[in-house]
Design an enzyme around this catalytic site. Structure first.
Site, mmCIF file in Angstrom:
data_model
loop_
_atom_site.group_PDB
_atom_site.id
_atom_site.type_symbol
_atom_site.label_atom_id
_atom_site.label_comp_id
_atom_site.label_asym_id
_atom_site.label_seq_id
_atom_site.Cartn_x
_atom_site.Cartn_y
_atom_site.Cartn_z
ATOM 1 N N GLN A 1 9.234 -8.459 3.158
ATOM 2 C CA GLN A 1 8.696 -8.514 1.797
ATOM 3 C C GLN A 1 9.822 -8.200 0.809
ATOM 4 O OE1 GLN A 1 6.016 -9.970 1.893
ATOM 5 N NE2 GLN A 1 4.205 -8.709 2.157
ATOM 6 N N HIS A 2 9.644 -8.669 -0.428
ATOM 7 C CA HIS A 2 10.725 -8.508 -1.405
ATOM 8 C C HIS A 2 11.052 -7.036 -1.660
ATOM 9 C CE1 HIS A 2 9.965 -12.830 -2.990
ATOM 10 N NE2 HIS A 2 10.669 -12.805 -1.890
ATOM 11 N N GLU B 1 -6.849 -2.685 7.688
ATOM 12 C CA GLU B 1 -6.154 -3.725 6.922
ATOM 13 C C GLU B 1 -6.955 -5.014 6.816
ATOM 14 O OE1 GLU B 1 -3.924 -4.646 5.024
ATOM 15 O OE2 GLU B 1 -2.525 -2.975 4.806
ATOM 16 N N GLU C 1 7.636 -11.636 -10.819
ATOM 17 C CA GLU C 1 6.222 -11.966 -10.936
ATOM 18 C C GLU C 1 5.735 -11.772 -12.373
ATOM 19 O OE1 GLU C 1 7.591 -10.316 -8.427
ATOM 20 O OE2 GLU C 1 7.005 -11.418 -6.632
ATOM 21 N N ARG D 1 0.812 -1.221 0.000
ATOM 22 C CA ARG D 1 0.000 0.000 0.000
ATOM 23 C C ARG D 1 0.853 1.283 0.000
ATOM 24 N NH1 ARG D 1 -1.928 -0.559 6.328
ATOM 25 N NH2 ARG D 1 -0.482 0.996 7.158
ATOM 26 N N MET E 1 1.271 -13.110 -4.630
ATOM 27 C CA MET E 1 1.689 -14.513 -4.529
ATOM 28 C C MET E 1 3.054 -14.625 -3.853
ATOM 29 S SD MET E 1 1.417 -17.150 -7.629
ATOM 30 C CE MET E 1 1.114 -18.856 -7.266
HETATM 31 C C1 LIG Z 1 -5.108 -6.177 -2.041
HETATM 32 C C2 LIG Z 1 -3.774 -6.502 -1.446
HETATM 33 C C3 LIG Z 1 -3.142 -5.568 -0.644
HETATM 34 C C4 LIG Z 1 -1.907 -5.838 -0.076
HETATM 35 N N1 LIG Z 1 -1.304 -4.877 0.666
HETATM 36 C C5 LIG Z 1 -0.058 -5.107 1.161
HETATM 37 C C6 LIG Z 1 0.637 -4.097 1.867
HETATM 38 O O1 LIG Z 1 0.133 -3.000 2.060
HETATM 39 N N2 LIG Z 1 1.868 -4.365 2.338
HETATM 40 C C7 LIG Z 1 2.467 -5.568 2.136
HETATM 41 O O2 LIG Z 1 3.601 -5.775 2.541
HETATM 42 N N3 LIG Z 1 1.820 -6.562 1.486
HETATM 43 C C8 LIG Z 1 0.581 -6.352 0.992
HETATM 44 N N4 LIG Z 1 -0.074 -7.341 0.307
HETATM 45 C C9 LIG Z 1 0.520 -8.682 0.275
HETATM 46 C C10 LIG Z 1 1.652 -8.812 -0.692
HETATM 47 O O3 LIG Z 1 1.267 -8.383 -1.959
HETATM 48 C C11 LIG Z 1 2.114 -10.258 -0.748
HETATM 49 O O4 LIG Z 1 2.590 -10.633 0.522
HETATM 50 C C12 LIG Z 1 3.179 -10.503 -1.795
HETATM 51 O O5 LIG Z 1 3.613 -11.841 -1.694
HETATM 52 C C13 LIG Z 1 4.346 -9.577 -1.613
HETATM 53 O O6 LIG Z 1 5.194 -9.669 -2.746
HETATM 54 P P1 LIG Z 1 6.673 -10.219 -2.615
HETATM 55 O O7 LIG Z 1 6.505 -11.710 -2.365
HETATM 56 O O8 LIG Z 1 7.285 -9.923 -3.926
HETATM 57 O O9 LIG Z 1 7.293 -9.522 -1.477
HETATM 58 C C14 LIG Z 1 -1.302 -7.088 -0.291
HETATM 59 C C15 LIG Z 1 -1.924 -8.020 -1.105
HETATM 60 C C16 LIG Z 1 -3.146 -7.746 -1.688
HETATM 61 C C17 LIG Z 1 -3.771 -8.768 -2.585
HETATM 62 MN MN LIG Z 2 8.445 -11.251 -5.146
#
Ligand SMILES: Cc1cc2nc3c(=O)[nH]c(=O)nc-3n(C[C@H](O)[C@H](O)[C@H](O)COP(=O)(O)O)c2cc1C
Ligand SMILES: [Mn+2]
Length: 504
Positions: free
Chosen positions: A188-189, A279, A230, A171, A222
């Site tokens: 997170q990545h 959230e 991705e 976000r 994912m």
């Molecule tokens: C609608 C939606 C909102 C999301 N918001 C956040 C967020 O604000 N912060 C966050 O870290 N992950 C958020 N996520 C989860 C990440 O997208 C998810 O964990 C993803 O695997 C992260 O990407 P990465 O694996 O490349 O780090 C959200 C997912 C969705 C579907």
């Molecule tokens: Mn990733």
């Protein structure tokens, strides 16, 4: 498999299915839009497409609930299914299986197209023209710390050595006309890649692609391995490259059909208060926290751009679908790769991402010769110990003689099969999301908590052949009686349905 290559193609499909609600009446971005989207989730009503937004220039539009559930008969998951190239009637099980299956397929990197061929370059705004306040950015919930521009887009970043491009949903909140405050958790990545730029004492180039082709947010949510893009994954899933285009002011490429692209750099020194925002657990809670600032260098957009918006909160919204379903698929892939007799993983949407149901073959005990405790421990180690299960606090392990994707059947199986005294196996000190409201302040700081597996397995508690059988229509009566009842259903005076849903 039908690959929809733009948000507009997706909107046209929703319209043809009757799952789109164009809203021409003027709607305020200040709370009203968020409330309409929330109400649409609650009713599973068609996705709202706002075409007249108070205080915003004509032409700017907002699509709400892009990955919500539908109340159209037989089309509950149609937004998710069509986004992923499946028939609109695909079930939750079919979507999880499609996402899990393609994990053994090769990656297909994007094809870079020219700027002329990229709709997202129809308007290129730099300098003072790159003004975020022109966009229809909503204040979603009462109590949110600001207006959220990024709730359903792809944050594209790349490691300084250029070897790994990551695209994820995280976000972002409006600070002013040229700045966003960004939530970049270190696990997170995007947080890991940011750390690499910080070590070089450099801001991180970023492109936020909003209103992208509909499949992308599902790989954006994912939990794929570090080092994997991705965009390459979705190309592999569809068996054809995505189309990307170079950015104007940062060394990155973005999906060519994106509605809006925000280019800029995430500072290694500057912060601004971000949040709170309601959230995925669904509560109004939390505080504003200083987070890194994204300084905007360019905005490019299609003519009459459409901003997709998620109003996070109680189930069922996109965190529970677009985060939950790909996570379940990754868990299924993980458990099947370990050769466990697991038939399905399902992130129960109604649990707001807190319950992962794991279905196992009813004959697991004969196959493995282990106790339920041993099987649950193995599942816990694999799921909780790897990225797909990092944010999952609770697992229900259940024999797959009930439909785990039917919340009524799931609650029945959990309630009736888990032993009240010995059926919950706790796993202390596991890495976790800090957002669930059951966590205490100490757990929030360390991002760790006790996780649990609820053992709903029966096979090792009864002698072979004596396991209780669900006394449903199919198992509780001889076939000739079942057939007589089905054939006479109308004769009894019933109009519909002619068949019990569980019979299908
Ligand atoms: C609608 C939606 C909102 C999301 N918001 C956040 C967020 O604000 N912060 C966050 O870290 N992950 C958020 N996520 C989860 C990440 O997208 C998810 O964990 C993803 O695997 C992260 O990407 P990465 O694996 O490349 O780090 C959200 C997912 C969705 C579907
Ligand atoms: Mn990733």
């Amino acid at each position: 498999m039908k690959h929809l290559r733009s948000l507009r193609e997706f909107i046209a499909v929703l319209e043809s299915l009757g799952d789109l609600q164009p809203i021409g009446a003027e709607v305020d971005w200040h709370l009203e839009m968020g409330a309409v989207i929330r109400r649409s989730y609650d009713l599973r009503a068609p996705a709202p497409l706002f075409t007249s937004i108070k205080g915003v220039a004509t032409g700017y539009r907002v699509l709400g609930a892009p990955g919500g559930l539908s109340n159209l008969p037989g089309l509950t998951f149609c937004r998710i299914a069509t986004a992923l190239g499946l028939p609109p009637s695909a079930s939750g099980r079919e979507i999880v299986e499609a996402l899990a299956r393609y994990r053994s397929i090769d990656l297909v990197p994007p094809r870079i197209v020219t700027r002329e061929a990229a709709p997202c370059k129809e308007n290129v705004l730099t300098g003072s023209e790159a003004d975020l306040l022109r966009l229809p950015v909503p204040l979603l919930h009462q109590g949110d710390g600001g207006r959220y521009l990024q709730t359903w887009g792809m944050n594209v970043v790349r490691t300084p050595d250029g070897t790994w491009t990551n695209a994820s949903i995280n976000r972002m909140m409006l600070v002013d006309s040229r700045r966003l405050a960004c939530l970049l958790p270190p696990v997170q990545h995007i947080g890991m890649i940011k750390a690499q730029w910080e070590r070089r004492r450099e801001p991180m180039p970023v492109a936020v692609a909003l209103g992208v082709e509909p499949g992308l947010p599902y790989v954006g949510g994912m939990p794929v391995a570090a080092g994997v893009s991705e965009l390459d994954l979705l190309g592999g899933y569809f068996g054809e490259p995505l189309e990307t285009v170079p950015c104007e002011t940062v060394p990155l490429e973005v999906p060519a059909t994106a509605e809006i692209v925000i280019e800029g750099h995430i500072s290694h020194t500057e912060t601004a208060l971000e949040g709170p925002m309601c959230e995925y657990p669904g509560y109004l809670t939390g505080d504003a926290v200083p987070r890194p600032v994204l300084n905007v260098t360019a905005v490019t957009h299609r003519n009459d751009p459409i901003l997709p918006v998620v109003t996070a909160g109680p189930p069922v919204e996109e965190n529970h679908t677009a985060w939950g379903i790909p996570h379940a698929a990754e868990c299924l892939h993980l458990l099947q790769a370990a050769e466990l007799p697991v038939t399905l993983c399902w992130m129960v949407p109604e649990s707001a991402g807190h319950w992962l149901a794991v279905g196992v073959k009813p004959d697991w005990h004969q196959r493995l010769g282990t106790s339920a405790r041993e099987l649950c421990d193995t599942i816990a180690d694999l799921v909780f110990g790897n990225k797909p299960g990092m944010a999952i606090p609770k697992i229900l392990v259940i024999e797959d003689d009930v439909d785990l994707t039917d919340v009524g059947q799931l609650v029945y199986a959990f309630a009736s099969r888990a032993h009240p005294g010995t059926g919950a196996f706790p796993y202390p000190d596991r890495l976790a999301s800090y957002l669930p409201v059951f966590m205490d302040s100490q757990e929030r700081t360390t991002c760790s908590t006790t996780k649990v597996v609820h053992n709903c397995l029966l096979a090792d508690r009864y002698p072979p052949g004596a396991r209780p059988v669900v006394a449903d229509f199919r198992h509780g009566w001889p076939l000739d009686i079942q057939n007589r009842v089905l054939e006479n259903w109308h004769a009894y005076g019933y109009r519909s349905p002619t068949v019990n849903r569980r019979q299908l």
